[in-house]
Design a protein around this motif. Structure first.
Motif, PDB file in Angstrom:
ATOM      1  N   ARG A   1       0.837  -1.213   0.000  1.00 38.33           N
ATOM      2  CA  ARG A   1       0.000   0.000   0.000  1.00 38.33           C
ATOM      3  C   ARG A   1       0.868   1.257   0.000  1.00 38.33           C
ATOM      4  O   ARG A   1       0.534   2.246  -0.652  1.00 38.33           O
ATOM      5  CB  ARG A   1      -0.953  -0.018   1.197  1.00 38.33           C
ATOM      6  CG  ARG A   1      -2.091  -1.017   1.004  1.00 38.33           C
ATOM      7  CD  ARG A   1      -3.180  -0.923   2.044  1.00 38.33           C
ATOM      8  NE  ARG A   1      -2.753  -1.415   3.330  1.00 38.33           N
ATOM      9  CZ  ARG A   1      -2.548  -0.678   4.405  1.00 38.33           C
ATOM     10  NH1 ARG A   1      -2.728   0.640   4.340  1.00 38.33           N
ATOM     11  NH2 ARG A   1      -2.161  -1.208   5.537  1.00 38.33           N
ATOM     12  N   ALA A   2       2.009   1.212   0.683  1.00 34.90           N
ATOM     13  CA  ALA A   2       2.934   2.347   0.652  1.00 34.90           C
ATOM     14  C   ALA A   2       3.541   2.507  -0.739  1.00 34.90           C
ATOM     15  O   ALA A   2       3.745   3.635  -1.216  1.00 34.90           O
ATOM     16  CB  ALA A   2       4.032   2.153   1.694  1.00 34.90           C
ATOM     17  N   GLN A   3       3.827   1.405  -1.413  1.00 33.02           N
ATOM     18  CA  GLN A   3       4.380   1.461  -2.770  1.00 33.02           C
ATOM     19  C   GLN A   3       3.358   2.004  -3.762  1.00 33.02           C
ATOM     20  O   GLN A   3       3.696   2.785  -4.659  1.00 33.02           O
ATOM     21  CB  GLN A   3       4.846   0.062  -3.186  1.00 33.02           C
ATOM     22  CG  GLN A   3       6.081  -0.408  -2.438  1.00 33.02           C
ATOM     23  CD  GLN A   3       6.207  -1.914  -2.385  1.00 33.02           C
ATOM     24  OE1 GLN A   3       5.368  -2.645  -2.933  1.00 33.02           O
ATOM     25  NE2 GLN A   3       7.255  -2.400  -1.729  1.00 33.02           N
ATOM     26  N   VAL A   4       2.113   1.600  -3.602  1.00 34.75           N
ATOM     27  CA  VAL A   4       1.047   2.133  -4.460  1.00 34.75           C
ATOM     28  C   VAL A   4       0.908   3.637  -4.247  1.00 34.75           C
ATOM     29  O   VAL A   4       0.800   4.418  -5.202  1.00 34.75           O
ATOM     30  CB  VAL A   4      -0.286   1.412  -4.173  1.00 34.75           C
ATOM     31  CG1 VAL A   4      -1.454   2.138  -4.854  1.00 34.75           C
ATOM     32  CG2 VAL A   4      -0.226  -0.031  -4.639  1.00 34.75           C
ATOM     33  N   ALA A   5       0.927   4.062  -2.984  1.00 26.59           N
ATOM     34  CA  ALA A   5       0.797   5.496  -2.679  1.00 26.59           C
ATOM     35  C   ALA A   5       1.971   6.291  -3.238  1.00 26.59           C
ATOM     36  O   ALA A   5       1.800   7.433  -3.697  1.00 26.59           O
ATOM     37  CB  ALA A   5       0.699   5.691  -1.166  1.00 26.59           C
ATOM     38  N   ALA A   6       3.173   5.694  -3.237  1.00 25.07           N
ATOM     39  CA  ALA A   6       4.365   6.409  -3.688  1.00 25.07           C
ATOM     40  C   ALA A   6       4.509   6.416  -5.201  1.00 25.07           C
ATOM     41  O   ALA A   6       5.280   7.225  -5.747  1.00 25.07           O
ATOM     42  CB  ALA A   6       5.616   5.766  -3.068  1.00 25.07           C
ATOM     43  N   HIS A   7       3.792   5.558  -5.896  1.00 21.91           N
ATOM     44  CA  HIS A   7       3.956   5.448  -7.353  1.00 21.91           C
ATOM     45  C   HIS A   7       3.499   6.733  -8.037  1.00 21.91           C
ATOM     46  O   HIS A   7       2.367   7.177  -7.862  1.00 21.91           O
ATOM     47  CB  HIS A   7       3.151   4.266  -7.876  1.00 21.91           C
ATOM     48  CG  HIS A   7       3.288   4.056  -9.349  1.00 21.91           C
ATOM     49  ND1 HIS A   7       4.502   3.799  -9.945  1.00 21.91           N
ATOM     50  CD2 HIS A   7       2.366   4.104 -10.364  1.00 21.91           C
ATOM     51  CE1 HIS A   7       4.321   3.663 -11.252  1.00 21.91           C
ATOM     52  NE2 HIS A   7       3.044   3.851 -11.522  1.00 21.91           N
ATOM     53  N   GLY A   8       4.394   7.305  -8.836  1.00 24.04           N
ATOM     54  CA  GLY A   8       4.095   8.579  -9.481  1.00 24.04           C
ATOM     55  C   GLY A   8       3.485   8.459 -10.853  1.00 24.04           C
ATOM     56  O   GLY A   8       3.082   9.467 -11.460  1.00 24.04           O
ATOM     57  N   GLY A   9       3.386   7.262 -11.401  1.00 26.22           N
ATOM     58  CA  GLY A   9       2.822   7.073 -12.726  1.00 26.22           C
ATOM     59  C   GLY A   9       1.304   6.964 -12.696  1.00 26.22           C
ATOM     60  O   GLY A   9       0.669   7.083 -11.641  1.00 26.22           O
TER      61      GLY A   9
END
Length: 408
Positions: free
Chosen positions: A260-268
């Protein structure tokens, strides 16, 4: 083949393959039990099953089929690989599968060691920690399929097996391989042949590897494989890697804290898929077309907060929701492949298992590491990154795309 491995999901199997390749073993990951023999140059074979969350009897059957194939390849030692967070329920599947494998191999003493210090999984006094939290306070207590509410692996395992459960503490591990072997023998004599193994450092795992030379069966996470290659005479040729260009798409069905943190951080570009959409028959082709119309790295995800997941499961049923989401991601991966996509990133063990089953490669070549426990893999001209939900840094998706194209 020297080392035969059975993985209970696809991301964990690739994690194990990554560890073995880094230690110099020529390793191939097979998708299900192969029909033919392995190539003669393969030193470690990983048979990846999707058996973590299926009925225990079915998981046992599949695992025994994998064991028979690995035995036929001439393996000298066998490893049952499961998640470093010991994902299971009171019914299994870790205990029943391990017990069936031990019976089939005629071995009494078997260790259980899911430790993987590089990703913060350590075992001390029989308790599993994730970073500085007990397993039961790490977010795994909210896992939608296998919630882990007890950090004492002795209690967790004892609920799943008929054999006695023992323990080798860190204080014994630090005394070296001979002390470990003596403690294992003592535990077996006391009727505790299934043993939880403490390990808090990579050095501990290397010590365990030396202590287990000649053991028929061991179980654990990929970390326990750190010390195993040193017990064999290896060719020293783990294989080369060539990157893959072209369109890349990320799929995420994990609800873990890390993902969930990776999804939130994804800029694309991002497209969230809700459980209601999946249950309602959302068209996979439309999702694939959306991804192909985006610039950069598109991410299709269903990584809801624990409260949202719990409410949806209560309304529709846990199995029904999981099947709908896994099926949708599987169909989306197949649609992407049919439209020419050659690089797919998948986050979440069950999601990745569904994706691999949809793409149906026979075997996967293990490539360079993206983050600890997560390698790139190739099947022909298709390149995959299969990530366990709890693994990877915040920028995992972007990093995976780069490594898939360029290599480490």
């Amino acid at each position: 083949m020297l080392l035969g491995c059975i993985g209970d999901d696809f991301t964990g199997s690739s994690d194990l393959g990554n560890t073995l390749v880094k230690q110099g073993m020529r390793t191939v990951q097979y998708v299900g039990v192969p029909k033919g023999d392995a190539a003669p140059e393969v030193e470690a074979g990983v048979v990846a099953l999707k058996s973590r969350s299926i009925p225990a009897a079915e998981a046992v059957k599949l695992s025994l089929e994998a064991l028979e194939w690995l035995k036929a390849q001439g393996c000298q030692q066998f490893l049952f690989k499961y998640c470093s967070t010991f994902d299971s329920t009171a019914e299994g599947n870790i205990g029943p599968v391990a017990e069936a494998l031990a019976d089939a191999l005629g071995t009494e003493s078997v260790i259980f060691c899911p430790a993987f210090p590089a990703t913060g999984r350590t075992i001390y006094q029989g308790h599993l920690f994730v970073q500085d939290h007990l397993l039961s306070e790490s977010g795994m207590e909210n896992h939608p399929l296998t919630p882990m509410k007890d950090p004492d692996l002795r209690r967790v395992l004892a609920a799943q097996v008929s054999r006695g459960v023992g323990h080798v503490p860190a204080s014994t591990v630090w005394q070296g391989p001979d002390a470990i072997r003596a403690r294992l023998a003592s535990e077996a004599e006391e009727g505790r042949g299934f043993v939880i193994a403490d390990a808090i450092r990579d050095e501990d795992l290397l010590t365990w590897g030396a202590a287990l030379k000649g053991a028929k069966l061991l179980t654990g996470g990929s970390g326990i494989a750190l010390g195993l290659p040193g017990n064999f005479a290896l060719s020293g040729k783990a294989g080369a890697w060539t990157g893959q260009g072209g369109q890349v798409v990320a799929l995420s069905g994990s609800c873990s804290n890390a993902t969930r943190a990776q999804v939130a951080a994804h800029g694309g570009p991002k497209r969230e898929v809700t459980a209601e959409e999946a249950l309602g028959g959302l068209d996979a082709d439309s999702l694939a077309d959306w991804a192909l119309a985006q610039d950069g790295l598109p991410l299709i995800y269903s990584s809801a907060e624990p409260a949202t997941v719990a409410a949806t499961q209560k309304k529709h049923g846990r199995e029904k929701v999981a099947a709908a989401l896994e099926g949708l991601f599987a169909r989306t991966a197949a649609a992407l492949a049919s439209k020419g996509v050659k690089r797919i990133i998948s986050a979440g063990g069950e999601t990745s298992g569904a994706v691999v089953e949809a793409l149906a490669p026979e075997a996967l070549e293990i490539g360079p590491e993206i983050d600890p426990g997560v390698p790139v893999m190739r099947a022909g001209d298709m390149v995959l990154a299969l990530k366990s939900g709890n693994f990877g840094a915040a920028d995992f998706f972007a990093k995976a795309a780069r490594v898939m194209e360029q290599g480490a």
